[in-house]
Design a protein around this motif. Structure first.
Motif, mmCIF file in Angstrom:
data_model
loop_
_atom_site.group_PDB
_atom_site.id
_atom_site.type_symbol
_atom_site.label_atom_id
_atom_site.label_comp_id
_atom_site.label_asym_id
_atom_site.label_seq_id
_atom_site.Cartn_x
_atom_site.Cartn_y
_atom_site.Cartn_z
ATOM 1 N N UNK A 46 15.698 55.866 -37.526
ATOM 2 C CA UNK A 46 14.797 56.774 -38.250
ATOM 3 C C UNK A 46 15.206 56.886 -39.720
ATOM 4 N N UNK A 47 16.502 57.020 -39.950
ATOM 5 C CA UNK A 47 16.981 57.146 -41.325
ATOM 6 C C UNK A 47 16.704 55.873 -42.112
ATOM 7 N N UNK A 48 16.925 54.742 -41.504
ATOM 8 C CA UNK A 48 16.697 53.471 -42.201
ATOM 9 C C UNK A 48 15.209 53.270 -42.451
ATOM 10 N N UNK A 49 14.395 53.637 -41.480
ATOM 11 C CA UNK A 49 12.951 53.522 -41.687
ATOM 12 C C UNK A 49 12.478 54.432 -42.804
ATOM 13 N N UNK A 50 13.043 55.615 -42.877
ATOM 14 C CA UNK A 50 12.649 56.537 -43.944
ATOM 15 C C UNK A 50 12.997 55.967 -45.313
ATOM 16 N N UNK A 76 10.680 52.525 -45.608
ATOM 17 C CA UNK A 76 9.225 52.648 -45.519
ATOM 18 C C UNK A 76 8.655 52.934 -46.893
ATOM 19 N N UNK A 77 7.561 52.308 -47.178
ATOM 20 C CA UNK A 77 6.908 52.566 -48.447
ATOM 21 C C UNK A 77 5.554 53.221 -48.158
ATOM 22 N N UNK A 115 1.932 46.687 -53.313
ATOM 23 C CA UNK A 115 3.136 46.085 -53.876
ATOM 24 C C UNK A 115 4.018 45.560 -52.760
ATOM 25 N N UNK A 116 4.753 44.540 -53.061
ATOM 26 C CA UNK A 116 5.735 44.004 -52.130
ATOM 27 C C UNK A 116 6.966 44.910 -52.144
ATOM 28 N N UNK A 117 7.569 45.177 -50.975
ATOM 29 C CA UNK A 117 8.803 45.968 -50.985
ATOM 30 C C UNK A 117 9.926 45.191 -51.680
ATOM 31 N N UNK A 118 10.845 45.912 -52.252
ATOM 32 C CA UNK A 118 11.939 45.264 -52.969
ATOM 33 C C UNK A 118 12.840 44.521 -51.997
ATOM 34 N N UNK A 119 13.626 43.632 -52.549
ATOM 35 C CA UNK A 119 14.558 42.844 -51.733
ATOM 36 C C UNK A 119 15.575 43.749 -51.036
ATOM 37 N N UNK A 120 15.985 44.801 -51.722
ATOM 38 C CA UNK A 120 16.940 45.737 -51.141
ATOM 39 C C UNK A 120 16.338 46.439 -49.931
ATOM 40 N N UNK A 121 15.111 46.880 -50.045
ATOM 41 C CA UNK A 121 14.464 47.547 -48.919
ATOM 42 C C UNK A 121 14.281 46.589 -47.744
ATOM 43 N N UNK A 141 16.170 43.994 -47.073
ATOM 44 C CA UNK A 141 17.496 43.760 -46.499
ATOM 45 C C UNK A 141 17.944 44.951 -45.661
ATOM 46 N N UNK A 142 17.757 46.171 -46.181
ATOM 47 C CA UNK A 142 18.130 47.363 -45.417
ATOM 48 C C UNK A 142 17.325 47.470 -44.130
ATOM 49 N N UNK A 143 16.051 47.131 -44.187
ATOM 50 C CA UNK A 143 15.226 47.155 -42.984
ATOM 51 C C UNK A 143 15.713 46.157 -41.950
ATOM 52 N N UNK A 144 16.068 44.963 -42.404
ATOM 53 C CA UNK A 144 16.574 43.942 -41.478
ATOM 54 C C UNK A 144 17.919 44.354 -40.877
ATOM 55 N N UNK A 145 18.781 44.905 -41.718
ATOM 56 C CA UNK A 145 20.087 45.358 -41.214
ATOM 57 C C UNK A 145 19.897 46.488 -40.210
ATOM 58 N N UNK A 146 19.013 47.417 -40.525
ATOM 59 C CA UNK A 146 18.758 48.533 -39.603
ATOM 60 C C UNK A 146 18.208 48.053 -38.277
ATOM 61 N N UNK A 147 17.297 47.096 -38.327
ATOM 62 C CA UNK A 147 16.738 46.546 -37.087
ATOM 63 C C UNK A 147 17.822 45.855 -36.277
ATOM 64 N N UNK A 148 18.661 45.070 -36.944
ATOM 65 C CA UNK A 148 19.751 44.387 -36.244
ATOM 66 C C UNK A 148 20.729 45.380 -35.638
#
Length: 127
Positions: free
Chosen positions: A70-74, A77-78, A88-94, A96-103
């Motif tokens: 939930x925290x990572x999605x918050x 999430x854009x 707009x495309x989400x930034x590379x950081x977002x 990466x954080x989304x992928x890390x959170x999913x993993x």
């Protein structure tokens, strides 16, 4: 009154006895403190807690995983673009954080399920 020739010797002997008693008590206290430290370490070790309370530990891991997701999605999430603004495309950081959170979420789920399966297998084999 005590004879004066025994007085210095008796005081020295008493001081020596008291120093010896104090050093023995210090050693006993050190041993007890070391023993208490070892007992606390053994009782509060994460492995021991998981062994004693496996289902609660699995539930806590699952809850922590959901909260982390939930925290990572918050964070990642854009908001939906307004009708007059281009998407707009989400930034590379977002990303990466989304992928890390999913993993992390999938890894936590796999870990919790494998531990639960291991625990259930042990319970079944004991019966």
């Amino acid at each position: 009154m005590a004879p004066e020739n025994n007085h210095p010797n008796s005081i020295e002997q008493r001081i020596h006895d008291l120093e010896q008693t104090i050093s023995e008590r210090q050693e006993q206290l050190k041993q007890r403190a070391h023993h208490l430290k070892d007992d606390l370490h053994d009782e509060l070790a994460p492995e021991e807690i998981v062994r004693k309370y496996p289902l609660q530990a699995a539930a806590a891991s699952l809850a922590a995983g959901f909260l982390a997701a939930k925290a990572i999605r918050a964070v990642t999430a854009h908001p939906a673009p307004a009708a007059d603004q281009p998407a707009r495309e989400p930034s590379q950081l977002r990303k990466a954080l989304g992928d890390i959170g999913t993993d992390l979420l999938y890894s936590g789920k796999d870990l919790a399920l494998s531990y639960l399966r291991y625990h259930l297998d042990r319970k079944i084999k004991q019966e």
